[in-house]
Design an enzyme around this catalytic site. Structure first.
Site, PDB file in Angstrom:
ATOM      1  N   CYS A 112      21.260  37.069 -55.022  1.00  0.00           N
ATOM      2  CA  CYS A 112      22.141  35.957 -54.655  1.00  0.00           C
ATOM      3  C   CYS A 112      23.373  35.938 -55.566  1.00  0.00           C
ATOM      4  CB  CYS A 112      21.371  34.641 -54.650  1.00  0.00           C
ATOM      5  SG  CYS A 112      22.221  33.356 -53.717  1.00  0.00           S
ATOM      6  N   HIS A 215      16.904  36.084 -51.091  1.00  0.00           N
ATOM      7  CA  HIS A 215      16.001  35.786 -52.212  1.00  0.00           C
ATOM      8  C   HIS A 215      14.629  36.426 -51.983  1.00  0.00           C
ATOM      9  CE1 HIS A 215      18.201  32.903 -54.802  1.00  0.00           C
ATOM     10  NE2 HIS A 215      18.872  32.633 -53.692  1.00  0.00           N
ATOM     11  N   GLU A 217      12.418  37.092 -54.068  1.00  0.00           N
ATOM     12  CA  GLU A 217      11.352  36.498 -54.900  1.00  0.00           C
ATOM     13  C   GLU A 217      10.666  35.344 -54.184  1.00  0.00           C
ATOM     14  OE1 GLU A 217      14.437  35.786 -55.158  1.00  0.00           O
ATOM     15  OE2 GLU A 217      14.625  33.638 -55.565  1.00  0.00           O
TER      16      GLU A 217
END
Ligand code: MN
Length: 237
Positions: A112, A215, A217
């Site tokens: 990001c 993202h 994660e």
């Protein structure tokens, strides 16, 4: 020199960098721990020797997201009215870390804001605010209401390193950004785009440096092999 069987360490920058408190989301630390990296969270510092030592200890660097926009002065622009908060201390810290990682030939994953920091550091530019600068684009990229699930697809370029890491041509990704890569930095290639043309991943042809606008994660849950694989392999180059 670390023993060969020691825990792999990944430097992690705090994703929230206020004047009094820095913090890191557990989604980042959990994703790293799940794939065998101990997060080495390094607080913002201008101490070049501390940065050098942290990089020497580490096996990789993760540049996370966050509320701060990269200072547009770093790519030669004045801020548009819609720009978010700018954090010059964080900019300087992340750029110093990047420079040292490259100097020591160690891999970097930017997420990001991280892809934006990477692109600007290596000489590229950003869209400062997609909704006002590209109003005809038909994908809403600012979807904080759906942080944990895919809201738009990306096309992954067949020859890219990202394609080799993920093993798929398309993926559904989350999207919580109002900025994006505009002019790609020299010696970087686009690795993924969304259908409206917005750049969703870049990678260096010279260094082990990869940036993604989404993202992973938050997508790399126990049963998501694609994004868990991205995390596992991004630092092993
Ligand atoms: Mn997006």
């Amino acid at each position: 020199m670390k023993p060969a069987d020691s825990q792999r360490l990944c430097i992690l920058v705090p994703d929230s960098c206020g004047p009094d408190v820095t913090s890191i989301g557990r989604n980042y630390t959990n994703a790293l721990l799940r794939v065998g990296y101990l997060p080495l969270v390094v607080p913002l510092t201008a101490d070049a020797e501390a940065i050098r030592q942290a990089v020497t200890l580490s096996d990789g660097l993760l540049l996370p997201g966050g509320e701060d926009d990269v200072d547009p002065a770093l790519y030669g622009e004045s801020p548009v009215p819609e720009i978010g908060p700018v954090n010059e201390v964080r900019d300087r810290f992340e750029r110093a870390l990047l420079a040292e990682m490259v100097r020591q030939h160690k891999p970097v994953l930017g997420i990001c804001r991280g892809i934006q920091v990477i692109n600007v550091f290596f000489g590229g530019t950003l869209w400062q605010d997609l909704p006002t600068q590209l109003p005809h684009y038909d994908i809403e990229h600012q979807r904080p209401d759906q942080k944990w699930s895919g809201v738009h697809d990306i096309q992954i370029l067949p020859q890219s390193h990202l394609h080799a890491l993920l093993g798929v041509d398309t993926a559904s990704v989350n999207s919580t950004h109002h900025q994006a890569v505009r002019d790609v930095a020299p010696d970087f290639q686009v690795a993924a785009r969304s259908a409206d043309g917005v750049i969703e991943a870049i990678e260096s042809s010279l260094h082990a440096v990869l940036g993604v606008q989404f993202h992973p994660e938050r997508l790399a849950t126990g049963d998501d092999k694609i994004f868990t694989s991205l995390f596992r392999q991004a630092f092993r180059r």
